[in-house]
Design an enzyme around this catalytic site. Structure first.
Site, short mmCIF file in Angstrom:
data_model
loop_
_atom_site.label_atom_id
_atom_site.label_comp_id
_atom_site.label_asym_id
_atom_site.label_seq_id
_atom_site.Cartn_x
_atom_site.Cartn_y
_atom_site.Cartn_z
N ASP A 36 0.83 -1.20 0.00
CA ASP A 36 0.00 0.00 0.00
C ASP A 36 0.87 1.26 0.00
O ASP A 36 0.56 2.24 -0.66
CB ASP A 36 -0.91 0.02 1.23
N GLU A 38 3.86 1.66 -1.20
CA GLU A 38 4.43 1.90 -2.52
C GLU A 38 3.39 2.51 -3.46
O GLU A 38 3.67 3.42 -4.22
CB GLU A 38 4.96 0.58 -3.12
N LEU A 86 -33.81 -11.62 -19.63
CA LEU A 86 -33.63 -13.02 -20.03
C LEU A 86 -34.84 -13.88 -19.66
O LEU A 86 -35.45 -13.68 -18.62
CB LEU A 86 -32.40 -13.60 -19.32
N LYS A 119 -24.46 -16.35 -13.59
CA LYS A 119 -25.37 -15.21 -13.57
C LYS A 119 -25.09 -14.43 -12.30
O LYS A 119 -25.42 -14.86 -11.21
CB LYS A 119 -26.83 -15.68 -13.61
N GLU A 179 -21.81 -6.43 -14.99
CA GLU A 179 -22.48 -6.38 -13.71
C GLU A 179 -21.54 -5.77 -12.66
O GLU A 179 -20.38 -6.17 -12.59
CB GLU A 179 -22.85 -7.83 -13.32
S1 IVH Z 1 -26.42 -11.09 -20.55
C1 IVH Z 1 -29.47 -10.65 -23.55
N1 IVH Z 1 -24.81 -12.21 -18.82
O1 IVH Z 1 -29.18 -10.79 -15.75
C2 IVH Z 1 -28.42 -10.75 -22.55
N2 IVH Z 1 -26.67 -11.01 -17.99
O2 IVH Z 1 -31.97 -10.70 -17.27
C3 IVH Z 1 -28.80 -10.09 -21.30
N3 IVH Z 1 -26.82 -10.93 -15.55
O3 IVH Z 1 -30.01 -7.76 -15.06
C4 IVH Z 1 -27.73 -9.95 -20.33
N4 IVH Z 1 -25.02 -12.11 -15.16
O4 IVH Z 1 -27.47 -7.89 -15.22
C5 IVH Z 1 -25.92 -11.47 -19.00
N5 IVH Z 1 -23.29 -13.24 -17.41
C6 IVH Z 1 -24.39 -12.50 -17.58
C7 IVH Z 1 -25.14 -12.02 -16.49
C8 IVH Z 1 -26.29 -11.27 -16.74
C9 IVH Z 1 -26.03 -11.45 -14.62
C10 IVH Z 1 -28.05 -10.15 -15.28
C11 IVH Z 1 -28.09 -8.84 -15.98
C12 IVH Z 1 -29.55 -8.51 -16.12
C13 IVH Z 1 -30.16 -9.85 -16.08
C14 IVH Z 1 -30.73 -10.19 -17.43
#
Ligand code: IVH
Length: 669
Positions: A36, A38, A86, A119, A179
């Site tokens: 820290d 440095e 999604l 996810k 994210e």
């Molecule tokens: S792709 C069409 N990849 O999930 C693609 N989303 O319903 C849409 N999320 O709130 C997003 N991890 O923030 C994607 N590896 C990931 C993800 C991700 C989390 C969340 C995203 C959004 C929700 C989509």
């Protein structure tokens, strides 16, 4: 002042790059390679140079990560390409169904290549790089429009402020999505700190991330342990980027953090294997995930598949089922809610379930308590799904403790000691003493909650203190509190007392739906409260209404109507409402945005090329009660201006008429 010489310039550039490298190592990868001290030395030298040569400072300097002056609000911003949501599946059968649709959409029989990613359970954001510089960062919002939080995002040390010049040249516009998360360990540390400061702790790491990002004062964000994982780019038609995996490679070379558990899988079985693997490592991760995202890899295939409404047909979220865990019952407490319902709550030996430490679980009611036949010391299975209160599923091992440890439903209220009753046909026991301290406390908490008077800082602990110290006996007493009343309370500093009094003062203006909701009438949630406010428009009209009139409002119905009538007929309640008025609550008349025409009296002119036909915007304005005319005059309030506007814009400029963009119109609406 002398211009920086070549040597200083090159030292400065090197310093910037070096500090950013350590920022990434320390904050993103958790693997610092210098001490820290440095790091501090490097940073001090950077600041030194910047002080000497302010002209050197660019928006990508690490010195810009400390946060900016507070902003009043988050400007809405339209995503150039919508951020989709999604579809969800939870079983392998459902995933196989998704896979079949993909194959038939692509007209192929061979297994499809997918990218599978954890996810992440945080907050989705978009980062816009123009000519290699981070110029805009926003939340996902509703997918079409998000909120600008650029200064806040810049404080996250592992978000690149700048791309390589090669990439900047090749992609003058690059929109990166991902994210923002808070690591579990960092979340726990932060909560300890907040609690020590007497500030309400955050519910979970996701709320931690969201709450930290949505700070008006980005210096607060700068002090929060956030990190960013990139999971994609907005545009699937960039030259030289033909697939999700290639997009991730590009992002990786640009120093974005890419989750280490992203991989590819061909066909349903391989995807399922990855899902099971992910479920297995989940408890060991220092960040929360709630499933897996499966994406068709090739962009060309994604384009063929397209989207339905707001979700792509080429991706799916495969969510983990509710998680179970085993633990021991340490006892059962009976809690009394706002409506007097008495709920048995199991006190558990703390156990981690889907990323959260659980020490309480609901046993719902007497029937459930009897069904489970709970004893202190029993080994049980608990379940947690999403934000739902955890519950006890079953008893798996019971030692012979004898009769005494069997837990029975009490006959009297655990708070006030009065008898409790179980009304015919109901599962719940109720304490019918309206002065019962537990009910008053829960009612006070509800009154001040977000959907009610929204008194920031009045949590359940403070509600209890106010009641125990006899400062408040019903919610109306809040409006008579002074700072001096609060200061003697536990953990109450000058600043906190001041803020609370200010929050109470602001709440005097609460609109009708909030007031109706805050009263805590059984069955009246936020929706019913809004429907009632919209229908009656005035508090007096609601008070004077008959049961028949109320029950005929769609979405209200006879039970709620009777509860409201009973509430309003009660003497104590009438006195309290009176006291609220005396305490300065305004009970303002209510007009919903649509009915009142938020734009009523405002005149618009539309010009230039917009993203949709002019009629679309005209209708939006008319719907909200505004007027649209053909030419700009002194009477014009706003000129809605698209690209390539000509004489109307010039005239508006001359007359000082406010010129607004589509986004700004959206904000007005
Ligand atoms: S792709 C069409 N990849 O999930 C693609 N989303 O319903 C849409 N999320 O709130 C997003 N991890 O923030 C994607 N590896 C990931 C993800 C991700 C989390 C969340 C995203 C959004 C929700 C989509």
């Amino acid at each position: 002042m002398a211009a920086p010489d070549k040597k200083t310039r090159s030292e400065y550039d090197k310093l910037k790059a070096e500090i950013e490298l350590h920022n990434r190592r320390y904050h993103g990868e958790d693997s610092p390679s210098i001490t820290d001290a440095e790091f501090d030395r490097l940073f001090a030298r950077l600041i030194d140079i910047e002080k000497g040569f302010p002209e050197l400072v660019t928006p990508d300097s690490p010195s810009q990560r400390v946060g900016a002056t507070p902003s009043k609000k988050f400007e809405p911003v339209q995503h150039r390409i919508p951020m989709l949501s999604l579809q969800k599946v939870t079983t392998v059968e459902e995933f196989a169904e998704f896979d079949r649709r993909v194959k038939s959409g692509l007209e192929v029989e061979d297994d499809v290549e997918y990218v599978v990613e954890p996810k992440l359970d945080g907050l989705a954001v978009e980062l816009v790089y123009e000519n290699g510089l981070l110029v805009l960062g926003s939340t996902r919002g509703d997918g079409a429009t998000g909120e600008t939080i650029t200064p806040n995002l810049k404080t996250i040390r592992n978000i690149p402020l700048k791309l390589s010049s090669k990439t900047a040249r090749k992609y003058p516009l690059l929109e990166v999505r991902g994210e923002v998360i808070m690591r579990v360990s960092a979340f726990e540390k932060l909560n300890q700190r907040l609690e020590a400061e007497g500030i309400a702790p955050l519910a979970n790491p996701r709320n931690g991330a969201a709450g930290s990002l949505r700070q008006k004062d980005s210096t607060v964000t700068a002090g929060r342990p956030l990190m960013f994982f990139a999971y994609g780019i907005s545009d699937s038609s960039l030259d030289g980027v033909g697939s999700q995996s290639e997009a991730m490679k590009l992002l990786e070379t640009e120093h974005f953090a890419i989750n280490e558990h992203i991989t590819t899988a061909v066909g349903v079985e391989a995807v399922e294997r990855e899902f099971l693997r992910l479920a297995q490592i989940r408890p060991d991760l220092d960040y929360e995930i709630d499933g897996m995202v499966v994406k068709v890899d090739r962009f060309a295939d994604q384009q063929v598949l397209g989207q339905i409404s707001r979700a792509p047909r080429w991706a799916v979220a495969w969510k983990f089922a509710a998680e179970l865990a085993e633990t021991t019952i340490e006892g059962v407490e009976f809690s009394v809610g706002r409506t007097g319902a008495v709920t048995p709550v199991a006190k558990l030996k703390p156990v981690r379930v889907s990323g959260v430490t659980v020490s309480n679980a609901s046993l719902h009611n007497e029937d459930e308590l009897n069904r489970l036949d709970i004893h202190t010391g029993d080994r049980v299975v608990v379940r947690r799904a999403g934000d739902v209160i955890p519950e006890v599923v079953e008893v798996i091992d019971r030692k012979k403790y004898g009769k005494l440890s069997r837990i029975l439903f009490p006959n009297t209220c655990p708070s006030c000691g009065q008898p409790i009753a179980r009304p015919e046909g109901e599962a719940a026991h109720r304490c019918i003493n309206v002065a019962c301290p537990a009910q008053v406390e829960a009612g006070l908490f509800h009154f001040a909650s977000k959907g009610g008077f929204d008194i920031d800082g009045l949590g359940d602990k403070l509600a209890r203190q106010l009641i125990d110290n006899k400062l408040v006996s019903d919610p109306a007493d809040l409006f008579f509190l002074s700072k001096d009343d609060l200061l003697p309370l536990d953990l109450m500093a000058e600043k906190r007392a001041h803020n609370l009094i200010e929050a109470i003062d602001r709440s005097r203006k609460a609109d009708l739906p909030r007031i109706v909701y805050a009263l805590g009438i059984i069955g009246v949630g936020e929706t019913a409260a809004r429907l009632l406010a919209e229908h009656f428009g005035r508090w007096q009209a609601l008070v004077a209404a008959s049961i028949e009139e109320m029950e005929n409002i769609a979405g209200v119905g006879p039970v709620i109507a009777r509860n409201i009538a009973e509430f309003l007929a009660n003497d104590g309640n009438r006195k309290m409402l009176d006291k609220m008025r005396k305490g300065g609550v305004l009970f303002p008349d209510y007009k919903s945005a649509a009915a009142s025409g938020g734009l009523s009296g405002k005149t618009f002119v539309i010009t230039g090329t917009l993203s949709k036909p002019r009629n679309h915007f005209k209708n939006l304005i008319l719907e909200r009660g505004g007027k649209v005319t053909g030419s700009v005059s002194k009477a014009t309030d706003y000129l809605l201006c698209g690209a390539d506007a000509g004489s109307k814009r010039a005239k508006a400029d001359k007359l000082g008429v406010e010129i607004i963009s589509e986004e700004e119109l959206q904000a007005l609406l």
